[in-house]
Design an enzyme around this catalytic site. Structure first.
Site, short mmCIF file in Angstrom:
data_model
loop_
_atom_site.label_atom_id
_atom_site.label_comp_id
_atom_site.label_asym_id
_atom_site.label_seq_id
_atom_site.Cartn_x
_atom_site.Cartn_y
_atom_site.Cartn_z
N ARG A 256 32.56 40.44 42.88
CA ARG A 256 33.75 41.19 42.43
C ARG A 256 34.02 40.80 40.98
O ARG A 256 34.54 39.72 40.72
CB ARG A 256 34.93 40.79 43.34
CG ARG A 256 36.17 41.63 43.17
CD ARG A 256 37.36 40.95 43.83
NE ARG A 256 37.88 39.88 42.99
CZ ARG A 256 38.46 38.77 43.44
NH1 ARG A 256 38.62 38.55 44.72
NH2 ARG A 256 38.92 37.85 42.58
N HIS A 260 41.15 40.38 42.25
CA HIS A 260 41.23 40.93 43.61
C HIS A 260 41.92 42.29 43.59
O HIS A 260 41.42 43.28 44.11
CB HIS A 260 41.97 39.95 44.52
CG HIS A 260 42.32 40.54 45.85
ND1 HIS A 260 41.36 40.86 46.78
CD2 HIS A 260 43.51 40.92 46.38
CE1 HIS A 260 41.95 41.40 47.85
NE2 HIS A 260 43.24 41.45 47.62
N TYR A 269 41.65 30.70 39.59
CA TYR A 269 40.84 30.05 40.63
C TYR A 269 39.33 30.14 40.43
O TYR A 269 38.58 29.64 41.25
CB TYR A 269 41.24 30.57 42.03
CG TYR A 269 41.18 32.08 42.19
CD1 TYR A 269 39.97 32.72 42.42
CD2 TYR A 269 42.33 32.86 42.12
CE1 TYR A 269 39.91 34.10 42.58
CE2 TYR A 269 42.29 34.24 42.26
CZ TYR A 269 41.07 34.85 42.50
OH TYR A 269 41.00 36.20 42.64
C1 LIG Z 1 44.99 41.44 58.57
C2 LIG Z 1 45.23 41.14 57.12
N1 LIG Z 1 45.39 39.86 56.74
C3 LIG Z 1 45.60 39.55 55.44
C4 LIG Z 1 45.66 40.56 54.51
C5 LIG Z 1 45.89 40.22 53.02
N2 LIG Z 1 44.64 40.42 52.32
C6 LIG Z 1 44.39 41.56 51.63
S1 LIG Z 1 42.85 41.58 50.98
C7 LIG Z 1 42.51 40.05 51.57
C8 LIG Z 1 41.18 39.41 51.30
C9 LIG Z 1 40.03 40.27 51.70
O1 LIG Z 1 38.84 39.70 51.26
P1 LIG Z 1 37.48 40.36 51.59
O2 LIG Z 1 37.42 40.72 53.04
O3 LIG Z 1 36.41 39.45 51.10
O4 LIG Z 1 37.47 41.75 50.79
P2 LIG Z 1 37.46 41.94 49.21
O5 LIG Z 1 38.89 41.84 48.78
O6 LIG Z 1 36.62 40.88 48.62
O7 LIG Z 1 36.89 43.31 48.98
C10 LIG Z 1 43.58 39.54 52.29
C11 LIG Z 1 43.58 38.23 52.95
C12 LIG Z 1 45.51 41.89 54.94
N3 LIG Z 1 45.54 42.91 54.09
N4 LIG Z 1 45.27 42.15 56.25
#
Ligand SMILES: Cc1ncc(C[n+]2csc(CCOP(=O)(O)OP(=O)(O)O)c2C)c(N)n1
Ligand SMILES: [Mg+2]
Length: 380
Positions: A256, A260, A269
């Site tokens: 990425r 985020h 971080y």
């Molecule tokens: C069930 C749930 N828990 C927490 C969140 C908050 N949250 C949004 S994105 C994220 C991280 C996701 O990381 P990843 O699966 O690696 O996807 P990326 O952002 O790297 O595309 C979190 C914890 C959420 N949206 N849904």
């Protein structure tokens, strides 16, 4: 007595490496015309992404999740699918939406907070964005089980991040898919970070691909910045699924490049050096150099593709911003079949405070008329 009862291997696939090297015999068979289309979609996606980021900074979009660096994962896999295959995206899959024929103005509307942007025309087989991490995986498996039950040859494809693999939903979905040999392709875009959590703190497994082994089906890790690897792995997984051989997990090892979301500051971080190293592996530049080397494109054509993409995205912004605003009360329409009493009360209050109730018109209807991209791909 103690003996080894099983041994497993986790394959890794890379065809076009970061130095532009490849072995001709490993290249998947893709026509020149389709290679050009894939390149055009990668550029369109990058232009969309950059524009969305800028619009958010100008206060014209809400929180936005950039996908910069993950274009090969999305374009490479989506190109291996057919129109009737059903896609379940997470929240970073703007490239997938556009390749399926969802117009960029719809996506801009969604990211600006207008739910009508996710009213997908029924002939486009993609579910709405799932902000909730991992919750769409069981749905994808359910759809795949339905395809099998109905004896249809379609597959369902679900996209998710490395962070989603820590959710119970991931494991439940994988288990069902394995047991019922569902025609479901799991595509994990392992971009090394789940907000500020690095993948080594997400899982003790050496790879995400190997998690498939526990559920009784193949997993493969591919270079997610190499369009050819992603396309080949997805094509093979789709072929297996259509033959009734069940699911596959594809881990696209990528990065990425952006934060985020626009609400995040990744400098807090991770090191800028790490980002610079991954920028050198840019999936678009790698593919572009290959196409130049093969004389499939030339600098003049690159310029034309870029300026046309920019013009298309500018038009999409104007269309999205000129659509009649959504009535605030409409947000209540997307929650439950029957509203709970407290939500009803809030809706009534909102109605009183917002006298203007707009009609559902605009980009969704235009998308039905203009879903030409899908048609073009079908012919390809
Ligand atoms: C069930 C749930 N828990 C927490 C969140 C908050 N949250 C949004 S994105 C994220 C991280 C996701 O990381 P990843 O699966 O690696 O996807 P990326 O952002 O790297 O595309 C979190 C914890 C959420 N949206 N849904
Ligand atoms: Mg991630």
């Amino acid at each position: 007595m103690r003996k080894i009862i099983a041994n497993f291997e986790v394959p890794y696939l890379q065809i076009l490496n970061e130095n532009g090297k490849f072995d001709e015999k490993d290249l998947p068979k893709i026509s020149e015309e389709n290679l050009k289309k894939m390149y055009e979609f990668m550029i369109l996606t990058r232009v969309f992404d950059d524009k969305a980021w800028k619009l958010q900074r100008q206060g014209r979009l809400g929180t936005y999740a950039q996908m910069k660096g993950q274009e090969a994962c999305q374009i490479g896999s989506a190109f291996a699918l057919e129109k009737n295959d059903l896609i379940f995206p997470a929240f970073r899959e703007n490239g997938i939406f556009m390749i399926k024929g969802v117009l960029p103005e719809m996506l801009f509307r969604y990211w600006a907070g207008d739910e009508r942007g996710m009213q997908i025309p029924s002939k486009i087989n993609i579910f709405p964005i799932s902000i909730t991490v991992g919750s769409h995986l069981p749905h994808a498996v359910g759809a795949a089980m339905a395809f099998k039950y109905l004896e249809q040859k379609n597959v369902s494809v679900v996209y998710f991040g490395d962070g989603a693999t820590s959710e119970g939903d991931f494991h439940e979905a994988m288990n069902f898919a394995g047991v019922y040999k569902s025609p479901c392709i799991f595509i994990c875009e392992n971009n090394q970070w789940a907000i500020s959590v690095p993948v080594k703190e997400q899982t003790a497994s050496q790879t995400i691909a190997q998690k498939a082994i526990a559920y009784g089906f193949p997993g493969i890790q591919v270079d997610g910045n190499d369009l050819f690897s992603v396309y080949k792995a997805t094509s093979e997984a789709v072929a297996r699924a259509r033959k009734g051989e069940g699911p596959t997990l594809i881990e696209c090892f990528t990065y990425r490049i952006g934060d985020h979301t626009t609400s995040d500051d990744s400098k807090r971080y991770r090191s800028e050096n790490e980002v610079r190293e991954w920028e050198k592996k840019d999936p678009i530049i790698r593919f572009e150099n290959y196409l130049l080397q093969k004389k499939i494109i030339n600098p003049a054509l690159i310029g034309k593709i870029k300026s046309e993409s920019e013009a298309q995205i500018e038009r999409a912004v104007s269309l999205a911003e000129s659509a009649k605003p959504q009535s605030p009360t409409e947000m209540f329409n997307y929650l439950y079949q029957d509203l709970t009493s407290n939500l009803k009360e809030q809706m009534e209050q909102s109605k009183r405070e917002n006298k203007v109730i707009t009609k559902n018109v605009g980009a969704s209807e235009r998308a039905v008329e203009n879903a030409g991209v899908v048609g073009e791909l079908e012919e390809a």
